[in-house]
Design a protein around this motif. Structure first.
Motif, PDB file in Angstrom:
ATOM      1  N   THR A  15      33.645  45.648  30.434  1.00 56.12           N
ATOM      2  CA  THR A  15      33.987  46.275  31.705  1.00 56.12           C
ATOM      3  C   THR A  15      34.118  47.787  31.563  1.00 56.12           C
ATOM      4  OG1 THR A  15      36.366  46.049  31.354  1.00 56.12           O
ATOM      5  CG2 THR A  15      35.218  44.176  32.358  1.00 56.12           C
ATOM      6  N   GLN A  50      32.429  33.049  33.618  1.00 51.59           N
ATOM      7  CA  GLN A  50      32.703  31.696  33.147  1.00 51.59           C
ATOM      8  C   GLN A  50      31.827  30.647  33.830  1.00 51.59           C
ATOM      9  OE1 GLN A  50      34.107  33.293  30.705  1.00 51.59           O
ATOM     10  NE2 GLN A  50      35.315  31.469  30.352  1.00 51.59           N
ATOM     11  N   GLU A  51      31.085  31.031  34.848  1.00 53.70           N
ATOM     12  CA  GLU A  51      30.215  30.090  35.549  1.00 53.70           C
ATOM     13  C   GLU A  51      28.755  30.176  35.100  1.00 53.70           C
ATOM     14  OE1 GLU A  51      32.635  30.134  39.825  1.00 53.70           O
ATOM     15  OE2 GLU A  51      30.775  31.276  39.586  1.00 53.70           O
ATOM     16  N   LYS A  60      44.778  29.943  32.641  1.00 52.52           N
ATOM     17  CA  LYS A  60      43.907  31.113  32.590  1.00 52.52           C
ATOM     18  C   LYS A  60      44.460  32.252  31.730  1.00 52.52           C
ATOM     19  CE  LYS A  60      40.905  29.414  35.563  1.00 52.52           C
ATOM     20  NZ  LYS A  60      40.859  28.010  35.451  1.00 52.52           N
ATOM     21  N   ARG A  68      40.901  33.018  27.623  1.00 57.07           N
ATOM     22  CA  ARG A  68      39.479  32.799  27.850  1.00 57.07           C
ATOM     23  C   ARG A  68      38.834  32.598  26.476  1.00 57.07           C
ATOM     24  NH1 ARG A  68      36.716  37.776  30.000  1.00 57.07           N
ATOM     25  NH2 ARG A  68      37.628  37.188  31.995  1.00 57.07           N
ATOM     26  N   GLU A 109      45.960  32.331  39.891  1.00 59.24           N
ATOM     27  CA  GLU A 109      45.930  33.510  40.749  1.00 59.24           C
ATOM     28  C   GLU A 109      47.303  34.182  40.817  1.00 59.24           C
ATOM     29  OE1 GLU A 109      42.508  31.127  41.369  1.00 59.24           O
ATOM     30  OE2 GLU A 109      44.629  30.584  41.510  1.00 59.24           O
ATOM     31  N   ASP A 155      39.117  37.803  35.830  1.00 62.96           N
ATOM     32  CA  ASP A 155      37.722  37.382  35.939  1.00 62.96           C
ATOM     33  C   ASP A 155      36.797  38.600  35.851  1.00 62.96           C
ATOM     34  OD1 ASP A 155      37.986  34.646  36.165  1.00 62.96           O
ATOM     35  OD2 ASP A 155      38.264  34.705  38.342  1.00 62.96           O
ATOM     36  N   VAL A 156      35.589  38.361  35.346  1.00 67.77           N
ATOM     37  CA  VAL A 156      34.554  39.393  35.297  1.00 67.77           C
ATOM     38  C   VAL A 156      33.332  38.862  36.036  1.00 67.77           C
ATOM     39  CG1 VAL A 156      33.063  40.784  33.825  1.00 67.77           C
ATOM     40  CG2 VAL A 156      35.388  40.241  33.074  1.00 67.77           C
ATOM     41  N   ILE A 157      32.808  39.649  36.955  1.00 67.96           N
ATOM     42  CA  ILE A 157      31.614  39.270  37.707  1.00 67.96           C
ATOM     43  C   ILE A 157      30.389  39.840  36.999  1.00 67.96           C
ATOM     44  CG2 ILE A 157      30.424  39.382  39.917  1.00 67.96           C
ATOM     45  CD1 ILE A 157      33.015  37.754  39.927  1.00 67.96           C
ATOM     46  N   ARG A 200      28.137  36.280  39.908  1.00 64.03           N
ATOM     47  CA  ARG A 200      28.958  35.107  39.601  1.00 64.03           C
ATOM     48  C   ARG A 200      29.976  35.451  38.525  1.00 64.03           C
ATOM     49  NH1 ARG A 200      26.377  29.489  38.532  1.00 64.03           N
ATOM     50  NH2 ARG A 200      24.977  30.472  37.021  1.00 64.03           N
ATOM     51  N   ARG A 201      31.035  34.658  38.473  1.00 69.74           N
ATOM     52  CA  ARG A 201      32.010  34.796  37.407  1.00 69.74           C
ATOM     53  C   ARG A 201      31.340  34.531  36.062  1.00 69.74           C
ATOM     54  NH1 ARG A 201      34.997  30.584  37.453  1.00 69.74           N
ATOM     55  NH2 ARG A 201      36.581  31.431  36.042  1.00 69.74           N
ATOM     56  N   LYS A 212      32.326  27.532  28.314  1.00 66.27           N
ATOM     57  CA  LYS A 212      33.071  28.619  28.942  1.00 66.27           C
ATOM     58  C   LYS A 212      34.395  28.033  29.411  1.00 66.27           C
ATOM     59  CE  LYS A 212      29.601  31.651  28.873  1.00 66.27           C
ATOM     60  NZ  LYS A 212      29.089  32.290  30.084  1.00 66.27           N
TER      61      LYS A 212
END
Length: 742
Positions: free
Chosen positions: A66, A56-57, A551, A554, A35, A43-45, A53-54, A545
């Motif tokens: 984006t 990566q999740e 970070k 990616r 952070e 991050d991308v939602i 969710r992210r 992921k």
């Protein structure tokens, strides 16, 4: 050997990732957190699994593009989107025939009113049922999610190959506005913008528009007119009702657009597999006619107009969110073209084809999604209904005499199709441990299709046989009622393993389904009654992921195998000049995909992606009796790679005020048909842009270029009596944009 290599590559990479990232995180932990790092990849939602969710999740292969990437890379339509996404390509064999391909699965020329695409497109979760007549230009978006592989459970309309999910930008209670204008070669002019803000304390609005105009990328040297030109206009209005501290939220969206063009040029080159030289190719060569010069004696056109509305209502309980999504769309597409792209002579006949496509769709989805994030269980249940009413008109007329009976005359088809889809679905996930989660889901789908097809031979040219493909004499006609119903149960299972904060590994197996249909412009009344079956697929996938090196990198990987049954495939039969859809007995597709973003420094970002594909028919005998077993699936590039970078620089008060962005995409060979003879050779596209935006400035200037090496490549091709008809992609384009925010 290649199959073994793909499997070993994927297995080795996923195994190594389970251990390596933890050490990297421990090493970096003493210095800074993700952070705090100014060089971390953002991050991308995403909402591909119906939760925010992210990326990566989410345990599936998704490329999220984006709004910043869309704008900077000038991704304005499906063609430009396909350029940089792994395992995704697009062909366009006619003005009303957009053919999306994900992981080797595409609906090649399956354009009947009863047909559906293998790759689905959604706008704000509302399904776009007819790609040809629909507007697919992109403007004022939040992001685009390209979801690879069959989506057998959660998507409102089940799709068998993958999905393109377009998420529009939403109204805000903070007033904002932006305007961009630009110009470029081919007399291009573009303008787009939006404004948003509060209308009352609980109501916000947003209005967005786009204009894209340019002269033709090709010329009709007979008529002295442009081809592949564009005049396009779109607008969208949104109202968001969101009272403060209320569990209720409602969003109303309305849009409209129109576009006019002379359509694509059909350029003949010699068929390398036919002895001698084709008549049209010889004529073009003798007269020095170039690859972007058409010789049609008639004016051609490709026009679209349409719009729609959607209403989404969300209500939050303490334990779940209830969502209702209602959609309505109506559009019209028109095209007219000379089928050979030339008159007679030098063509065998001067034949003109015209078509109209008029779909109207209404859909409704209800969905309940659990909200307890601290619970070991999460779940989704829902129901979906969609009704399509599609009118399709097709006609052909031979305007000069010919000695070939199959090419003379004038026919007219009219097809009214009704498609009803109903489904119920559910999914439940359970955290077995803090690191291990299992999810199962299923969908039950029922497709009902029916319609009436009328065919008439208005004129047989005096030889007793109407122009292909209709086998009738002048004045004869027939009318056929058709209909059928299919159902399918499509389950899915997913295992997720999260060994540490930097890595999520997953494995999944799921089933996809796409309903059957009927052939476009059948040659006889008996053929009009014969349909083709649904196609089904079982997809096996493993993936990772990752967010590595604090970070700063990616890296997402996936490996898959898809086993298809009754894969729908269409071929052009020269004997009747008609198209026939067959169900391939079985097909197998294996592949690996990778996407990487690396923040080398806080000024330099490097991106790369790639895919390898082994897509083959394992058991396929066509309707005409030809055995294509063992052949590669048509229009499926065997590999695709993309590499790019963004670098910010400047001096003094203008430090980091200038940014350079470039990317290069290389697409491997792809065969045009299941016979695996003619193919598109590998080609590469280079794009770049230079932006100037002083610190804290409200404006920026961008100089951009697409296909800077002016690569000549085909987006569709087919053979015709010794010639090869090509539809070429856009040439080198460049321009400058000025954007202002206020």
């Amino acid at each position: 050997m290649r199959k073994l290599t793909l499997a070993c590559l994927a297995t080795t990479a996923l195994t190594a990732l389970a251990a390596a990232p933890h050490a990297a995180s421990a090493q970096d932990a003493a210095t800074t957190t993700a952070e705090q790092s100014s060089t971390a990849v953002a991050d991308v939602i995403v909402t591909a699994d119906r939760r925010a969710r992210r990326l990566q999740e989410v345990p599936s292969a998704i490329t999220a593009v984006t709004s910043e990437q869309l704008e900077r890379q000038r991704i304005v339509d499906l063609n430009s989107l396909a350029a940089t996404v792994p395992s995704f390509s697009m062909t366009e064999g006619s003005s009303l025939g957009k053919e999306l391909n994900i992981r080797g699965i595409t609906s090649v020329r399956i354009i009947d009113a009863s047909a559906e695409p293998s790759v689905g497109m959604f706008v704000d979760e509302v399904y776009i049922s007819r790609m040809g007549s629909a507007f697919t230009d992109f403007f004022d978006l939040e992001r685009i999610e390209v979801i690879r592989g069959p989506q057998g459970v959660l998507l409102g309309k089940n799709v068998v190959g993958g999905a393109i999910s377009v998420i529009t930008a939403k109204p805000k209670f903070d007033p904002q506005a932006q305007m961009t204008v630009g110009m470029g070669n081919y007399n291009a002019f573009n303008a787009n913008g939006y404004m948003t803000g509060p209308l009352t304390s609980s109501l916000a609005g947003r209005f967005a528009f786009q204009v894209r105009n340019h002269d033709g990328y090709a010329k009709n040297v007979v008529l002295g007119t442009d081809m592949e030109d564009l005049k396009s206009h779109q607008a969208r209005a949104e109202l968001l009702y969101q009272p403060e501290n209320s569990p209720l939220r409602a969003l109303l969206t309305m849009d409209y657009g129109s576009s006019d063009s002379a359509g694509p040029a059909r350029i003949m080159t010699d068929d390398p597999l036919t002895p001698g030289i084709g008549a049209l190719t010889a004529y073009r060569t003798q007269n020095g006619i170039g690859p972007r010069e058409a010789i049609s004696p008639q004016r051609e056109y490709a026009d679209r107009k349409g719009g729609g509305a959607s209403l989404r209502i969300d209500y939050d309980f303490d334990w779940a969110r209830l969502s209702s999504i209602t959609g309505y769309r109506k559009s019209e597409g028109f095209m007219g073209l000379n089928q050979l792209g030339a008159g007679s002579p030098p063509g065998l006949v001067d034949t003109y084809y015209y078509a109209e496509d008029r779909p109207e769709t209404i859909s409704q989805e209800l969905r309940l999604v659990s909200q307890k994030n601290d619970s070991a269980f999460n779940w989704i249940i829902g129901a979906f209904y969609q009704h399509d009413n599609v009118e399709r008109f097709d006609g052909n007329t031979a305007t000069t005499n010919t000695d070939i009976a199959a090419l003379s005359g004038h026919y007219l088809y009219q097809n009214n199709a009704k498609i009803d889809t109903m489904a119920v679905f559910g999914q439940v996930g359970y955290k077995i441990t803090d690191q291990l989660k299992a999810t199962v889901g299923a969908r039950y789908t029922r497709d009902k299709k029916s319609g009436v097809r009328n065919a008439a031979c208005l004129d047989d040219g005096g030889d007793g046989l109407c122009v292909a493909a209709l086998i009738l004499a002048g004045g004869e006609s027939w009318s056929v009622d058709y209909g059928k119903e299919w159902s399918a149960f499509t389950p899915q299972g997913i295992i997720e393993y999260t060994p540490n904060d930097d890595v999520m590994l997953y494995a999944s197996v799921g089933k996809g389904f796409k309903g059957g249909g009927w052939d476009h412009i059948p040659s006889t009344e008996a053929a009009a009654r014969i349909g083709y079956d649904p196609e089904e697929v079982i997809n096996y996938e493993i993936g990772a992921k990752t967010g590595l090196f604090d970070k700063r990198m990616r890296l997402n990987l996936s490996a898959f195998q898809m086993d298809y049954t009754d894969l729908q495939s269409q071929q052009l039969v020269l004997e009747c000049l008609c198209t026939v859809t067959s169900n391939a007995g079985t097909a197998k597709i294996r592949g690996v995909e990778a996407e990487m973003m690396l923040a080398v420094t806080d000024r330099l970002m490097v991106t790369a992606s790639g895919s390898l594909l082994d897509a083959k028919y394992t058991d396929f005998v066509s309707a005409s009796g030809v055995d294509f077993s063992g052949h590669k699936i048509q229009r499926s590039p065997e590999n695709k790679f993309d590499v790019g970078f963004t670098y910010e620089f400047g001096e003094g008060a203008w430090d980091r005020a200038i940014s350079l962005k470039a990317n290069y995409t290389r697409t491997g060979e792809a065969f045009w048909g299941p016979e695996n003879t003619l193919k598109q050779e590998p080609f590469g596209l280079l794009d770049a842009s230079l932006r100037i935006q002083p610190p804290n400035a409200d404006w920026n200037v961008t100089i951009w270029g697409k296909n800077l090496t002016d690569e000549l490549y085909a987006v569709a091709s087919q053979t015709f009596f010794g010639d090869m008809m090509n539809y070429y992609g856009a040439p080198k384009t460049f321009g400058i944009d000025l954007s202002y925010s206020f």
